[in-house]
Design a protein around this motif. Structure first.
Motif, PDB file in Angstrom:
ATOM      1  N   GLU A 124       0.847  -1.193   0.000  1.00 19.74           N
ATOM      2  CA  GLU A 124       0.000   0.000   0.000  1.00 19.74           C
ATOM      3  C   GLU A 124       0.881   1.241   0.000  1.00 19.74           C
ATOM      4  OE1 GLU A 124      -3.485   0.195   2.242  1.00 19.74           O
ATOM      5  OE2 GLU A 124      -3.814  -1.970   2.220  1.00 19.74           O
ATOM      6  N   ALA A 125       0.395   2.265  -0.669  1.00 18.81           N
ATOM      7  CA  ALA A 125       1.128   3.529  -0.754  1.00 18.81           C
ATOM      8  C   ALA A 125       1.062   4.254   0.585  1.00 18.81           C
ATOM      9  CB  ALA A 125       0.540   4.407  -1.852  1.00 18.81           C
ATOM     10  N   ALA A 126       2.044   5.077   0.825  1.00 15.69           N
ATOM     11  CA  ALA A 126       2.057   5.898   2.035  1.00 15.69           C
ATOM     12  C   ALA A 126       0.915   6.906   1.975  1.00 15.69           C
ATOM     13  CB  ALA A 126       3.394   6.635   2.146  1.00 15.69           C
ATOM     14  N   ALA A 127       0.557   7.431   3.122  1.00 15.68           N
ATOM     15  CA  ALA A 127      -0.513   8.429   3.181  1.00 15.68           C
ATOM     16  C   ALA A 127      -0.178   9.613   2.286  1.00 15.68           C
ATOM     17  CB  ALA A 127      -0.704   8.894   4.614  1.00 15.68           C
ATOM     18  N   ASN A 128      -1.196  10.153   1.643  1.00 15.88           N
ATOM     19  CA  ASN A 128      -0.996  11.259   0.723  1.00 15.88           C
ATOM     20  C   ASN A 128      -1.964  12.380   1.105  1.00 15.88           C
ATOM     21  OD1 ASN A 128      -0.274  12.833  -1.404  1.00 15.88           O
ATOM     22  ND2 ASN A 128      -0.883  11.400  -2.994  1.00 15.88           N
ATOM     23  N   PRO A 129      -1.516  13.288   1.988  1.00 18.24           N
ATOM     24  CA  PRO A 129      -2.423  14.343   2.458  1.00 18.24           C
ATOM     25  C   PRO A 129      -2.811  15.322   1.351  1.00 18.24           C
ATOM     26  CG  PRO A 129      -0.210  14.689   3.289  1.00 18.24           C
ATOM     27  CD  PRO A 129      -0.197  13.384   2.554  1.00 18.24           C
ATOM     28  N   ALA A 130      -3.712  16.200   1.679  1.00 19.89           N
ATOM     29  CA  ALA A 130      -4.188  17.202   0.721  1.00 19.89           C
ATOM     30  C   ALA A 130      -3.024  18.048   0.200  1.00 19.89           C
ATOM     31  CB  ALA A 130      -5.216  18.103   1.390  1.00 19.89           C
ATOM     32  N   THR A 131      -3.169  18.531  -1.013  1.00 20.12           N
ATOM     33  CA  THR A 131      -2.113  19.324  -1.641  1.00 20.12           C
ATOM     34  C   THR A 131      -1.749  20.544  -0.808  1.00 20.12           C
ATOM     35  OG1 THR A 131      -2.820  18.593  -3.814  1.00 20.12           O
ATOM     36  CG2 THR A 131      -1.487  20.568  -3.752  1.00 20.12           C
ATOM     37  N   ALA A 132      -2.719  21.171  -0.187  1.00 16.63           N
ATOM     38  CA  ALA A 132      -2.459  22.369   0.618  1.00 16.63           C
ATOM     39  C   ALA A 132      -1.521  22.068   1.786  1.00 16.63           C
ATOM     40  CB  ALA A 132      -3.766  22.938   1.144  1.00 16.63           C
ATOM     41  N   GLU A 133      -1.519  20.833   2.259  1.00 20.46           N
ATOM     42  CA  GLU A 133      -0.657  20.452   3.375  1.00 20.46           C
ATOM     43  C   GLU A 133       0.739  20.027   2.922  1.00 20.46           C
ATOM     44  OE1 GLU A 133      -2.594  17.409   5.591  1.00 20.46           O
ATOM     45  OE2 GLU A 133      -4.498  18.483   5.625  1.00 20.46           O
ATOM     46  N   GLN A 134       0.929  19.857   1.614  1.00 18.02           N
ATOM     47  CA  GLN A 134       2.188  19.304   1.122  1.00 18.02           C
ATOM     48  C   GLN A 134       3.167  20.314   0.558  1.00 18.02           C
ATOM     49  OE1 GLN A 134       2.169  15.643  -1.069  1.00 18.02           O
ATOM     50  NE2 GLN A 134      -0.012  15.418  -0.698  1.00 18.02           N
ATOM     51  N   GLY A 135       2.695  21.386   0.011  1.00 17.28           N
ATOM     52  CA  GLY A 135       3.645  22.278  -0.645  1.00 17.28           C
ATOM     53  C   GLY A 135       3.203  23.723  -0.568  1.00 17.28           C
ATOM     54  N   ALA A 136       3.711  24.502  -1.483  1.00 19.33           N
ATOM     55  CA  ALA A 136       3.380  25.926  -1.533  1.00 19.33           C
ATOM     56  C   ALA A 136       1.891  26.099  -1.794  1.00 19.33           C
ATOM     57  CB  ALA A 136       4.184  26.604  -2.638  1.00 19.33           C
ATOM     58  N   ASP A 137       1.338  27.147  -1.245  1.00 20.50           N
ATOM     59  CA  ASP A 137      -0.088  27.363  -1.402  1.00 20.50           C
ATOM     60  C   ASP A 137      -0.454  28.016  -2.729  1.00 20.50           C
ATOM     61  OD1 ASP A 137      -0.490  30.406   0.575  1.00 20.50           O
ATOM     62  OD2 ASP A 137       1.140  29.678  -0.680  1.00 20.50           O
ATOM     63  N   ARG A 138       0.526  28.643  -3.399  1.00 18.29           N
ATOM     64  CA  ARG A 138       0.257  29.299  -4.677  1.00 18.29           C
ATOM     65  C   ARG A 138       1.334  28.923  -5.671  1.00 18.29           C
ATOM     66  NH1 ARG A 138      -0.205  35.529  -3.448  1.00 18.29           N
ATOM     67  NH2 ARG A 138       0.591  35.422  -5.549  1.00 18.29           N
ATOM     68  N   PRO A 139       0.983  28.828  -6.941  1.00 15.04           N
ATOM     69  CA  PRO A 139       2.006  28.570  -7.952  1.00 15.04           C
ATOM     70  C   PRO A 139       2.971  29.763  -8.047  1.00 15.04           C
ATOM     71  CG  PRO A 139      -0.198  28.425  -8.908  1.00 15.04           C
ATOM     72  CD  PRO A 139      -0.335  28.881  -7.489  1.00 15.04           C
ATOM     73  N   GLY A 140       4.153  29.502  -8.516  1.00 17.47           N
ATOM     74  CA  GLY A 140       5.141  30.563  -8.665  1.00 17.47           C
ATOM     75  C   GLY A 140       4.813  31.496  -9.828  1.00 17.47           C
ATOM     76  N   ARG A 141       5.530  32.588  -9.908  1.00 17.08           N
ATOM     77  CA  ARG A 141       5.342  33.569 -10.971  1.00 17.08           C
ATOM     78  C   ARG A 141       6.678  33.774 -11.669  1.00 17.08           C
ATOM     79  NH1 ARG A 141       0.235  34.497 -11.804  1.00 17.08           N
ATOM     80  NH2 ARG A 141       0.395  36.693 -12.246  1.00 17.08           N
ATOM     81  N   ILE A 142       6.599  34.061 -12.953  1.00 13.46           N
ATOM     82  CA  ILE A 142       7.803  34.341 -13.740  1.00 13.46           C
ATOM     83  C   ILE A 142       7.696  35.758 -14.280  1.00 13.46           C
ATOM     84  CG2 ILE A 142       9.116  33.736 -15.807  1.00 13.46           C
ATOM     85  CD1 ILE A 142       8.116  30.884 -15.479  1.00 13.46           C
ATOM     86  N   GLN A 143       8.744  36.549 -14.034  1.00 11.34           N
ATOM     87  CA  GLN A 143       8.780  37.920 -14.547  1.00 11.34           C
ATOM     88  C   GLN A 143       9.489  37.888 -15.886  1.00 11.34           C
ATOM     89  OE1 GLN A 143       7.391  40.702 -13.136  1.00 11.34           O
ATOM     90  NE2 GLN A 143       7.876  41.583 -15.112  1.00 11.34           N
ATOM     91  N   ASN A 144       8.732  38.167 -16.936  1.00 12.48           N
ATOM     92  CA  ASN A 144       9.309  38.204 -18.280  1.00 12.48           C
ATOM     93  C   ASN A 144       9.873  39.589 -18.558  1.00 12.48           C
ATOM     94  OD1 ASN A 144       8.540  35.536 -18.953  1.00 12.48           O
ATOM     95  ND2 ASN A 144       6.441  36.256 -19.249  1.00 12.48           N
ATOM     96  N   ALA A 145      10.927  39.645 -19.335  1.00  9.11           N
ATOM     97  CA  ALA A 145      11.560  40.928 -19.642  1.00  9.11           C
ATOM     98  C   ALA A 145      10.689  41.799 -20.536  1.00  9.11           C
ATOM     99  CB  ALA A 145      12.904  40.691 -20.312  1.00  9.11           C
ATOM    100  N   VAL A 146      10.006  41.205 -21.488  1.00  6.88           N
ATOM    101  CA  VAL A 146       9.232  41.987 -22.443  1.00  6.88           C
ATOM    102  C   VAL A 146       7.721  41.772 -22.330  1.00  6.88           C
ATOM    103  CG1 VAL A 146       9.912  42.847 -24.698  1.00  6.88           C
ATOM    104  CG2 VAL A 146      10.757  40.661 -23.963  1.00  6.88           C
TER     105      VAL A 146
END
Length: 148
Positions: A40-62
């Motif tokens: 059996e796989a290990a417990a897999n909690p909700a996404t909010a409990e596992q990582g960053a709460d918001r996706p990252g942002r990329i600043q484009n030059a243009v």
């Protein structure tokens, strides 16, 4: 198609959370599957409990700022479980020199399992059945596979 599972062949029935390794104690026309191992796989909690709460942002030059896709922790866990299942299959297969392997999993998990097969194990795969049978009793799995 009438699936024939040879005597001593391994049948791996799995989904994203559970894998059952079954061995055919019967013959090809009347299988008798016996449980060898359940993982059996290990417990897999909700996404909010596992990582960053918001996706990252990329600043484009243009261009304007854009968002990056967030990490799908559940997909990563499923992929890791597929990798671990195939690793366990390799150990069992090579240790006992079984006569073939039947993979039974939902289509998405079957694709993940295929990705981790090496050439030797891939050549020993007798059939792939794209069904989720992990919650069925063994006698029902036998019946459903014979009709596959």
């Amino acid at each position: 198609m009438n699936l024939r599972i040879p005597h001593d062949a391994l049948v791996v029935v799995c989904d994203a959370r559970k894998a059952m390794f079954l061995r055919n104690d019967g013959d090809a026309s009347l299988p008798s599957l016996k449980v060898e191992q359940v993982r059996e796989a290990a417990a897999n909690p909700a996404t909010a409990e596992q990582g960053a709460d918001r996706p990252g942002r990329i600043q484009n030059a243009v261009a304007p700022t854009s968002a990056t896709e967030g990490t799908d922790w559940h997909e990563l866990a499923e992929n890791q479980f597929a990798r671990d299942t195939i690793a366990a299959l390799k150990l069992g297969y090579r240790a006992d020199a079984r006569r073939g392997v039947v993979l039974v999993a939902p289509p998405r998990m079957l694709a993940m399992l295929r990705r981790h097969l090496d050439e030797e194990l891939r050549s020993s795969v007798l059939a792939e059945v794209d069904k989720d049978l992990t919650k069925h009793p063994i006698h029902e799995i036998e019946r459903l596979l014979m009709g596959a």
